[in-house]
Motif scaffolding. Structure first.
Motif, PDB file in Angstrom:
ATOM      1  N   VAL A  27       0.841  -1.202   0.000  1.00 43.43           N
ATOM      2  CA  VAL A  27       0.000   0.000   0.000  1.00 43.43           C
ATOM      3  C   VAL A  27       0.874   1.250   0.000  1.00 43.43           C
ATOM      4  CG1 VAL A  27      -1.644   1.348   1.365  1.00 43.43           C
ATOM      5  CG2 VAL A  27      -2.035  -1.089   0.991  1.00 43.43           C
ATOM      6  N   ARG A  28       1.912   1.259   0.810  1.00 40.57           N
ATOM      7  CA  ARG A  28       2.811   2.418   0.860  1.00 40.57           C
ATOM      8  C   ARG A  28       3.454   2.655  -0.507  1.00 40.57           C
ATOM      9  NH1 ARG A  28       6.412   0.724   4.304  1.00 40.57           N
ATOM     10  NH2 ARG A  28       5.178   1.323   6.112  1.00 40.57           N
ATOM     11  N   ASP A  29       3.954   1.582  -1.114  1.00 40.49           N
ATOM     12  CA  ASP A  29       4.587   1.715  -2.444  1.00 40.49           C
ATOM     13  C   ASP A  29       3.607   2.277  -3.468  1.00 40.49           C
ATOM     14  OD1 ASP A  29       6.959   0.699  -1.450  1.00 40.49           O
ATOM     15  OD2 ASP A  29       6.682  -1.308  -2.315  1.00 40.49           O
ATOM     16  N   GLU A  30       2.393   1.772  -3.476  1.00 38.13           N
ATOM     17  CA  GLU A  30       1.390   2.233  -4.438  1.00 38.13           C
ATOM     18  C   GLU A  30       0.990   3.689  -4.173  1.00 38.13           C
ATOM     19  OE1 GLU A  30       0.251   0.553  -7.200  1.00 38.13           O
ATOM     20  OE2 GLU A  30       1.826  -0.863  -6.646  1.00 38.13           O
ATOM     21  N   ARG A  31       0.872   4.039  -2.899  1.00 36.05           N
ATOM     22  CA  ARG A  31       0.512   5.422  -2.539  1.00 36.05           C
ATOM     23  C   ARG A  31       1.610   6.393  -2.968  1.00 36.05           C
ATOM     24  NH1 ARG A  31       2.322   8.406   1.304  1.00 36.05           N
ATOM     25  NH2 ARG A  31       3.097   6.702   2.607  1.00 36.05           N
TER      26      ARG A  31
ATOM     27  N   LYS B  90       3.751   5.943  -5.368  1.00 32.96           N
ATOM     28  CA  LYS B  90       3.717   6.038  -6.832  1.00 32.96           C
ATOM     29  C   LYS B  90       2.711   7.090  -7.296  1.00 32.96           C
ATOM     30  CE  LYS B  90       4.850   1.255  -7.918  1.00 32.96           C
ATOM     31  NZ  LYS B  90       4.278   0.002  -8.443  1.00 32.96           N
ATOM     32  N   LEU B  91       1.617   7.220  -6.542  1.00 40.66           N
ATOM     33  CA  LEU B  91       0.603   8.232  -6.873  1.00 40.66           C
ATOM     34  C   LEU B  91       1.045   9.638  -6.465  1.00 40.66           C
ATOM     35  CD1 LEU B  91      -2.761   6.494  -5.858  1.00 40.66           C
ATOM     36  CD2 LEU B  91      -1.926   6.957  -8.171  1.00 40.66           C
ATOM     37  N   GLY B  92       2.068   9.725  -5.625  1.00 40.83           N
ATOM     38  CA  GLY B  92       2.544  11.023  -5.159  1.00 40.83           C
ATOM     39  C   GLY B  92       1.620  11.665  -4.153  1.00 40.83           C
ATOM     40  N   VAL B  93       0.967  10.833  -3.339  1.00 45.66           N
ATOM     41  CA  VAL B  93       0.003  11.334  -2.359  1.00 45.66           C
ATOM     42  C   VAL B  93       0.563  11.125  -0.956  1.00 45.66           C
ATOM     43  CG1 VAL B  93      -2.354  11.076  -1.478  1.00 45.66           C
ATOM     44  CG2 VAL B  93      -1.904  10.763  -3.918  1.00 45.66           C
ATOM     45  N   ALA B  94       0.481  12.155  -0.114  1.00 40.80           N
ATOM     46  CA  ALA B  94       0.930  12.057   1.274  1.00 40.80           C
ATOM     47  C   ALA B  94       0.011  11.112   2.053  1.00 40.80           C
ATOM     48  CB  ALA B  94       0.931  13.433   1.932  1.00 40.80           C
ATOM     49  N   GLN B  95       0.544  10.526   3.103  1.00 43.54           N
ATOM     50  CA  GLN B  95      -0.208   9.566   3.901  1.00 43.54           C
ATOM     51  C   GLN B  95      -1.508  10.151   4.450  1.00 43.54           C
ATOM     52  OE1 GLN B  95       1.261   8.120   7.822  1.00 43.54           O
ATOM     53  NE2 GLN B  95       1.555   6.191   6.715  1.00 43.54           N
ATOM     54  N   ASP B  96      -1.440  11.342   5.031  1.00 38.20           N
ATOM     55  CA  ASP B  96      -2.652  11.926   5.611  1.00 38.20           C
ATOM     56  C   ASP B  96      -3.668  12.294   4.536  1.00 38.20           C
ATOM     57  OD1 ASP B  96      -0.949  13.967   4.753  1.00 38.20           O
ATOM     58  OD2 ASP B  96      -1.591  15.362   6.305  1.00 38.20           O
ATOM     59  N   GLN B  97      -3.190  12.735   3.392  1.00 37.67           N
ATOM     60  CA  GLN B  97      -4.088  13.052   2.279  1.00 37.67           C
ATOM     61  C   GLN B  97      -4.758  11.777   1.756  1.00 37.67           C
ATOM     62  OE1 GLN B  97      -2.085  14.783  -1.087  1.00 37.67           O
ATOM     63  NE2 GLN B  97      -3.981  15.309  -2.137  1.00 37.67           N
TER      64      GLN B  97
ATOM     65  N   LEU C 235      -1.639   0.695   9.530  1.00 39.56           N
ATOM     66  CA  LEU C 235      -1.770  -0.281   8.435  1.00 39.56           C
ATOM     67  C   LEU C 235      -0.497  -0.313   7.601  1.00 39.56           C
ATOM     68  CD1 LEU C 235      -5.393   0.326   7.116  1.00 39.56           C
ATOM     69  CD2 LEU C 235      -4.513  -1.808   8.067  1.00 39.56           C
ATOM     70  N   GLU C 236       0.000   0.850   7.230  1.00 34.39           N
ATOM     71  CA  GLU C 236       1.214   0.903   6.409  1.00 34.39           C
ATOM     72  C   GLU C 236       2.432   0.350   7.138  1.00 34.39           C
ATOM     73  OE1 GLU C 236       2.182   4.592   4.513  1.00 34.39           O
ATOM     74  OE2 GLU C 236       0.645   4.313   2.988  1.00 34.39           O
ATOM     75  N   ARG C 237       2.460   0.474   8.448  1.00 35.26           N
ATOM     76  CA  ARG C 237       3.588  -0.063   9.229  1.00 35.26           C
ATOM     77  C   ARG C 237       3.409  -1.547   9.558  1.00 35.26           C
ATOM     78  NH1 ARG C 237       2.685   4.868  11.662  1.00 35.26           N
ATOM     79  NH2 ARG C 237       1.725   3.920  13.499  1.00 35.26           N
ATOM     80  N   GLY C 238       2.284  -2.130   9.153  1.00 29.48           N
ATOM     81  CA  GLY C 238       2.042  -3.542   9.422  1.00 29.48           C
ATOM     82  C   GLY C 238       1.618  -3.835  10.839  1.00 29.48           C
ATOM     83  N   GLU C 239       1.164  -2.817  11.556  1.00 32.81           N
ATOM     84  CA  GLU C 239       0.734  -2.995  12.939  1.00 32.81           C
ATOM     85  C   GLU C 239      -0.732  -3.405  13.046  1.00 32.81           C
ATOM     86  OE1 GLU C 239       1.627   0.727  14.810  1.00 32.81           O
ATOM     87  OE2 GLU C 239       3.758   0.545  14.407  1.00 32.81           O
ATOM     88  N   ARG C 240      -1.468  -3.218  11.975  1.00 32.59           N
ATOM     89  CA  ARG C 240      -2.888  -3.572  11.934  1.00 32.59           C
ATOM     90  C   ARG C 240      -3.158  -4.342  10.655  1.00 32.59           C
ATOM     91  NH1 ARG C 240      -2.530  -2.422  16.459  1.00 32.59           N
ATOM     92  NH2 ARG C 240      -3.697  -0.932  17.671  1.00 32.59           N
TER      93      ARG C 240
END
Length: 99
Positions: free
Chosen positions: A33-37, A39-46, A61-66
Motif C-alpha cells: 500500500v505504501r509503495d502504491e501510494r 507512486k501516486l505522489g500522495v501524502a499519507q494523511d491526504q 496499516l502501512e507499518r504492518g501494525e494492523r
C-alpha cells in the motif's frame, strides 16, 4: 486415481492457538500500500482522507501494525485506483519473495 491437493496458503499458521492477526501478511500489505501510494505522489494523511480511513489507523496499516478488513481493503484499493484483486495479488507476490 490420485486426488490433487489444494495449493499451500501464502501464510502458514505459526502457533497452535487461533489468531486472526498475521504479522507477515500485515507487513506485506502495508508495504505494498505504501509503495502504491507513493507512486501516486500522495501524502499519507491526504490518502487517508481519499480512502476514508482514520489517519492514525492508516499509518498503523502501512507499518504492518494492523490488519485490514475486507471493506477497508476495498476502500484502499479504490483510493489507489486499482482493483482490490490486483492489490491482493501484489501482497501475495510480496509474501512469496520473503519466503
Amino acid at each position: 486415481m490420485q486426488q490433487s491437493r489444494p495449493p499451500k496458503p501464502a501464510i502458514q499458521a505459526t502457533s497452535k492457538r487461533a489468531t486472526s492477526f498475521e504479522p507477515k501478511a500485515a507487513a506485506a500489505f502495508g508495504a505494498v500500500v505504501r509503495d502504491e501510494r507513493v507512486k501516486l505522489g500522495v501524502a499519507q494523511d491526504q490518502f487517508a482522507l481519499i480512502a476514508n480511513v482514520d489517519r492514525s489507523y492508516f499509518g498503523k496499516l502501512e507499518r504492518g501494525e494492523r490488519q485490514p478488513s475486507l471493506a477497508l481493503i476495498l476502500r484502499i484499493a479504490g483510493g489507489l485506483q486499482i482493483p482490490a484483486g490486483e492489490l491482493i495479488s501484489k501482497v501475495e507476490k510480496s509474501l512469496q519473495k520473503t519466503k
